[in-house]
Design a protein around this motif. Sequence first.
Motif, PDB file in Angstrom:
ATOM      1  N   ASP A  57     -10.422  26.127  -1.560  1.00 43.81           N
ATOM      2  CA  ASP A  57      -9.226  25.296  -1.697  1.00 43.81           C
ATOM      3  C   ASP A  57      -8.998  24.975  -3.172  1.00 43.81           C
ATOM      4  OD1 ASP A  57      -7.079  23.648  -0.833  1.00 43.81           O
ATOM      5  OD2 ASP A  57      -8.373  21.892  -0.946  1.00 43.81           O
ATOM      6  N   GLY A  58      -7.751  25.113  -3.625  1.00 47.09           N
ATOM      7  CA  GLY A  58      -7.418  24.850  -5.017  1.00 47.09           C
ATOM      8  C   GLY A  58      -7.543  26.052  -5.926  1.00 47.09           C
ATOM      9  N   GLY A  59      -8.014  27.185  -5.399  1.00 48.41           N
ATOM     10  CA  GLY A  59      -8.223  28.375  -6.219  1.00 48.41           C
ATOM     11  C   GLY A  59      -6.954  29.180  -6.439  1.00 48.41           C
ATOM     12  N   GLN A  60      -7.112  30.286  -7.134  1.00 50.79           N
ATOM     13  CA  GLN A  60      -5.987  31.168  -7.447  1.00 50.79           C
ATOM     14  C   GLN A  60      -6.199  32.553  -6.847  1.00 50.79           C
ATOM     15  OE1 GLN A  60      -5.166  31.273 -11.735  1.00 50.79           O
ATOM     16  NE2 GLN A  60      -3.362  30.011 -11.317  1.00 50.79           N
ATOM     17  N   SER A 134     -10.388  26.846   3.850  1.00 50.21           N
ATOM     18  CA  SER A 134     -10.623  25.411   3.719  1.00 50.21           C
ATOM     19  C   SER A 134     -12.050  25.059   4.118  1.00 50.21           C
ATOM     20  CB  SER A 134      -9.651  24.639   4.620  1.00 50.21           C
ATOM     21  OG  SER A 134     -10.025  24.771   5.993  1.00 50.21           O
ATOM     22  N   VAL A 206       2.969  28.673  -4.980  1.00 52.25           N
ATOM     23  CA  VAL A 206       1.983  27.733  -4.441  1.00 52.25           C
ATOM     24  C   VAL A 206       2.052  27.791  -2.920  1.00 52.25           C
ATOM     25  CG1 VAL A 206       1.278  25.323  -4.272  1.00 52.25           C
ATOM     26  CG2 VAL A 206       2.115  26.229  -6.451  1.00 52.25           C
ATOM     27  N   GLU A 208       0.730  26.325   0.724  1.00 50.38           N
ATOM     28  CA  GLU A 208       0.143  25.166   1.386  1.00 50.38           C
ATOM     29  C   GLU A 208       0.109  25.432   2.886  1.00 50.38           C
ATOM     30  OE1 GLU A 208       1.426  21.329  -1.111  1.00 50.38           O
ATOM     31  OE2 GLU A 208       3.137  22.606  -0.540  1.00 50.38           O
ATOM     32  N   GLN A 216      -6.071  21.139   5.812  1.00 49.33           N
ATOM     33  CA  GLN A 216      -5.083  21.739   4.940  1.00 49.33           C
ATOM     34  C   GLN A 216      -5.768  22.631   3.913  1.00 49.33           C
ATOM     35  OE1 GLN A 216      -3.066  18.267   3.375  1.00 49.33           O
ATOM     36  NE2 GLN A 216      -1.589  18.278   5.047  1.00 49.33           N
ATOM     37  N   LEU A 217      -4.975  23.523   3.338  1.00 52.86           N
ATOM     38  CA  LEU A 217      -5.454  24.462   2.320  1.00 52.86           C
ATOM     39  C   LEU A 217      -4.333  24.673   1.320  1.00 52.86           C
ATOM     40  CD1 LEU A 217      -7.537  26.653   1.307  1.00 52.86           C
ATOM     41  CD2 LEU A 217      -6.383  28.234   2.880  1.00 52.86           C
ATOM     42  N   ARG A 218      -4.647  24.552   0.030  1.00 51.26           N
ATOM     43  CA  ARG A 218      -3.641  24.736  -1.012  1.00 51.26           C
ATOM     44  C   ARG A 218      -4.199  25.665  -2.086  1.00 51.26           C
ATOM     45  NH1 ARG A 218      -1.555  22.693  -5.921  1.00 51.26           N
ATOM     46  NH2 ARG A 218       0.704  22.250  -5.865  1.00 51.26           N
ATOM     47  N   VAL A 219      -3.510  26.763  -2.305  1.00 58.17           N
ATOM     48  CA  VAL A 219      -3.893  27.726  -3.353  1.00 58.17           C
ATOM     49  C   VAL A 219      -2.633  28.189  -4.070  1.00 58.17           C
ATOM     50  CG1 VAL A 219      -6.008  28.537  -2.202  1.00 58.17           C
ATOM     51  CG2 VAL A 219      -3.820  29.636  -1.700  1.00 58.17           C
ATOM     52  N   SER A 220      -2.825  28.835  -5.194  1.00 61.67           N
ATOM     53  CA  SER A 220      -1.696  29.377  -5.944  1.00 61.67           C
ATOM     54  C   SER A 220      -1.948  30.855  -6.241  1.00 61.67           C
ATOM     55  CB  SER A 220      -1.482  28.611  -7.246  1.00 61.67           C
ATOM     56  OG  SER A 220      -2.642  28.675  -8.066  1.00 61.67           O
TER      57      SER A 220
END
Length: 222
Positions: A57-60, A134, A206, A208, A216-220
């Motif tokens: 999570d939060g990675g690219q 996640s 981005v 989500e 939840q999971l958020r990556v870019s």
Amino acid sequence: MPSSRHCIRLTGASAPIAVGKIVCLARNYVAHAQELGNEVPAEPVLFIKPASSLLADGGQIRIPPYSSDCHHEVELALLIGRSGQAISAANAMELVSGYGVALDMTLRDTQNRLKTKGLPWELAKGFDTACPLSDFVPADQVSDPHQLRIQLRVNGELRQDGCSDCMIHRIPQLLSFISQAFTLEPGDIVLTGTPAGVGPVVSGDVLEASIDQVGQLRVSVA
């Protein structure tokens, strides 16, 4: 010790869990199979991602230079907590220790090229960062894994909005089928397929993803 890139966390567990194999299911939602022009399979279609494809999570996400058409596919992920070989569907849920949110990033142009030649999909599905994932919640915190809303937004725009009750192959039958060929072991991950609405992502996007009761999971995209 395994690389931290190859570990996941289960809420309440005292230490990270090393990931073994990642077994994935293709075409497990009718609408998704239809949107890609694929026939709905009579039995599960499986492929495997390596643990090196994991992204926290939060990675690219890093799209390989050999592709110009990378697609998102949001999925419910299962964490295997005990070993099972040739298990029955009646006992299969005993293997699941947690649920997570996953993305099956797919190089669609590469996949289509491989499919036309009858070749495996690993170049399209198993590249580094192809499996954003996640943390997991314990299985007993999810009331019914077949009644979960699954959503994905790209730059705030809703792209995928489905429910796990639309799975063709339910989780007990899926795990039983997998275990006839592959022994499922603690730390293995199973991705259960994606609902309709898959589409391309590009640098700067981005993503989500969310699943009710799971997280939840958020990556870019780099």
